[in-house]
Write an enzyme that holds these catalytic residues in place. Sequence first.
Site, PDB file in Angstrom:
ATOM      1  N   GLY A   1       0.834  -1.206   0.000  1.00  0.00           N
ATOM      2  CA  GLY A   1       0.000   0.000   0.000  1.00  0.00           C
ATOM      3  C   GLY A   1       0.867   1.254   0.000  1.00  0.00           C
TER       4      GLY A   1
ATOM      5  NE  ARG B   1      13.952  16.394  -2.196  1.00  0.00           N
ATOM      6  CZ  ARG B   1      14.469  16.898  -1.094  1.00  0.00           C
ATOM      7  NH1 ARG B   1      14.435  16.195   0.029  1.00  0.00           N
ATOM      8  NH2 ARG B   1      15.012  18.100  -1.108  1.00  0.00           N
ATOM      9  CB  ALA B   2      15.986  10.696   1.545  1.00  0.00           C
TER      10      ALA B   2
ATOM     11  NE  ARG C   1      -2.179  -4.422  -1.114  1.00  0.00           N
ATOM     12  CZ  ARG C   1      -1.746  -3.792  -0.008  1.00  0.00           C
ATOM     13  NH1 ARG C   1      -0.691  -4.235   0.626  1.00  0.00           N
ATOM     14  NH2 ARG C   1      -2.398  -2.739   0.446  1.00  0.00           N
TER      15      ARG C   1
ATOM     16  CG  ASP D   1       2.668  -6.581   7.124  1.00  0.00           C
ATOM     17  OD1 ASP D   1       2.365  -5.940   6.095  1.00  0.00           O
ATOM     18  OD2 ASP D   1       1.823  -7.139   7.839  1.00  0.00           O
TER      19      ASP D   1
ATOM     20  CB  THR E   1       2.800   0.712   6.145  1.00  0.00           C
ATOM     21  OG1 THR E   1       1.428   0.445   6.502  1.00  0.00           O
ATOM     22  CG2 THR E   1       3.645   0.422   7.372  1.00  0.00           C
TER      23      THR E   1
ATOM     24  CG  ASP F   1      -1.809  -0.419   8.076  1.00  0.00           C
ATOM     25  OD1 ASP F   1      -2.683   0.439   7.911  1.00  0.00           O
ATOM     26  OD2 ASP F   1      -1.753  -1.481   7.423  1.00  0.00           O
TER      27      ASP F   1
ATOM     28  CG  ASP G   1       1.170  -2.881  10.588  1.00  0.00           C
ATOM     29  OD1 ASP G   1       1.971  -2.207   9.904  1.00  0.00           O
ATOM     30  OD2 ASP G   1       0.411  -3.722  10.084  1.00  0.00           O
TER      31      ASP G   1
ATOM     32  NE  ARG H   1      -5.262  -6.048   5.078  1.00  0.00           N
ATOM     33  CZ  ARG H   1      -4.938  -5.819   3.827  1.00  0.00           C
ATOM     34  NH1 ARG H   1      -5.839  -5.935   2.879  1.00  0.00           N
ATOM     35  NH2 ARG H   1      -3.716  -5.475   3.480  1.00  0.00           N
TER      36      ARG H   1
ATOM     37  CB  ILE I   1      -9.919   9.737   1.980  1.00  0.00           C
ATOM     38  CG1 ILE I   1      -9.654  11.234   1.952  1.00  0.00           C
ATOM     39  CG2 ILE I   1     -10.341   9.330   3.367  1.00  0.00           C
ATOM     40  CD1 ILE I   1     -10.876  12.077   2.296  1.00  0.00           C
TER      41      ILE I   1
ATOM     42  NE  ARG J   1      -2.820   2.900   0.418  1.00  0.00           N
ATOM     43  CZ  ARG J   1      -3.352   1.732   0.060  1.00  0.00           C
ATOM     44  NH1 ARG J   1      -3.880   0.943   0.957  1.00  0.00           N
ATOM     45  NH2 ARG J   1      -3.341   1.351  -1.185  1.00  0.00           N
TER      46      ARG J   1
HETATM   47  O1  F6P Z   1      -1.465  -1.612   4.599  1.00  0.00           O
HETATM   48  C1  F6P Z   1      -2.038  -0.384   4.357  1.00  0.00           C
HETATM   49  C2  F6P Z   1      -3.519  -0.525   4.099  1.00  0.00           C
HETATM   50  O2  F6P Z   1      -3.964   0.773   3.807  1.00  0.00           O
HETATM   51  C3  F6P Z   1      -4.337  -1.152   5.210  1.00  0.00           C
HETATM   52  O3  F6P Z   1      -4.652  -0.288   6.272  1.00  0.00           O
HETATM   53  C4  F6P Z   1      -5.553  -1.598   4.434  1.00  0.00           C
HETATM   54  O4  F6P Z   1      -6.181  -2.666   5.079  1.00  0.00           O
HETATM   55  C5  F6P Z   1      -4.984  -2.041   3.130  1.00  0.00           C
HETATM   56  O5  F6P Z   1      -3.774  -1.333   2.966  1.00  0.00           O
HETATM   57  C6  F6P Z   1      -5.869  -1.818   1.938  1.00  0.00           C
HETATM   58  O6  F6P Z   1      -5.230  -2.324   0.805  1.00  0.00           O
HETATM   59  P1  F6P Z   1      -5.724  -2.110  -0.687  1.00  0.00           P
HETATM   60  O7  F6P Z   1      -5.364  -0.714  -1.102  1.00  0.00           O
HETATM   61  O8  F6P Z   1      -4.973  -3.125  -1.465  1.00  0.00           O
HETATM   62  O9  F6P Z   1      -7.193  -2.295  -0.684  1.00  0.00           O
END
Ligand code: F6P
Length: 321
Positions: free
Chosen positions: A11, A21-22, A72, A103, A126, A128, A130, A172, A252, A254
């Site tokens: 994502g 850039r860095a 992905r 991850d 990311t 997330d 996480d 997620r 939104i 992202r």
């Molecule tokens: O890993 C980032 C993330 O935005 C998660 O929070 C979300 O579950 C997932 O990607 C959504 O992925 P996609 O854009 O493939 O639907």
Amino acid sequence: MKRIGVFTSGGDAPGMNACVRAVVRNGIYNGLEIIGIQYGYEGMIEGRFVDLQARSVSNIIQRGGTILRTARSEQFRTVEGRAEAAKNLKSAGVEGLVAIGGDGTFQGATKLLDEHAFPIIGVPGTIDNDLYGTDYTIGYDTAVNTAMEAIDKIRDTAASHDRLFYVEVMGRDAGFIAVDVGISSGSEHIATPETHTNIADLKDALIASKGHKSSAIIIVAEGEESGGALSLAEKIKDAAGYDYRICVLGHIQRGGSPTARDRLLASRLGVAAVDALLEGQSGMMVGEIHGKVSFTPLKEAWTQRKTIDKDLWRLASILAT
Ligand code: F6P
């Protein structure tokens, strides 16, 4: 080391461009040639390589998304796919990699390293947050601010109509966004994958709050146990006597221009990743812990679980009264 590759994968996250850039600018500063790999692992398999110069990354520090594109890749999950990627990297003369992602990106990087001994440094990118081994990931701060601003607007209409809103935020597998957004938007309840929401208790809490609050907001992480805002709302319905609405913030979160905090983190970690490759490090994720650059084995970054500070839950429940 003469030539390194950089790619973004999984994502997208605001600040990935600042990181690219860095990497490019620090690589060139150190006399390296930089190859941008488009579409992450998928592009590695398809040989989608482009030369990057210092000017190729002009005017991108403020842009959301990733100029290198992302994907992905299903193919990269196979031994054959990874062998093809390694072959392409070698024939392009790439001797080291900087992988910017989450991850899934680091799982792939670990396999590439184990099977093909490819020097690789991961950078946490990311929304997330996480990943173990860094206090914050690139993109998280922007996503939290984007969601918080959206919820401030929802609060206006919720208050005007005396309504209850279920607002779904991304996450997620983790509730970092939900907890920070919940506290910073003054929400009444936060449901995350890490916690169990007792439906009867939540109904009671809403009924009690209806006595002194005319509107309420419940933040629901998408990976919450009932399956997100829609399912949680379905379980509560109008039990509390509120007219309710559901709002899924979705992708939104992202996009958008990265915050100063994300641009700084991305710049710092991108530079550190190139320095690490030049020092001969590999198989590590570069992160920031207590304000200092730190290194964690890539494998730990995605196998160990980063936990949400317990004090934040306490804070959220005290402040929701
Ligand atoms: O890993 C980032 C993330 O935005 C998660 O929070 C979300 O579950 C997932 O990607 C959504 O992925 P996609 O854009 O493939 O639907």
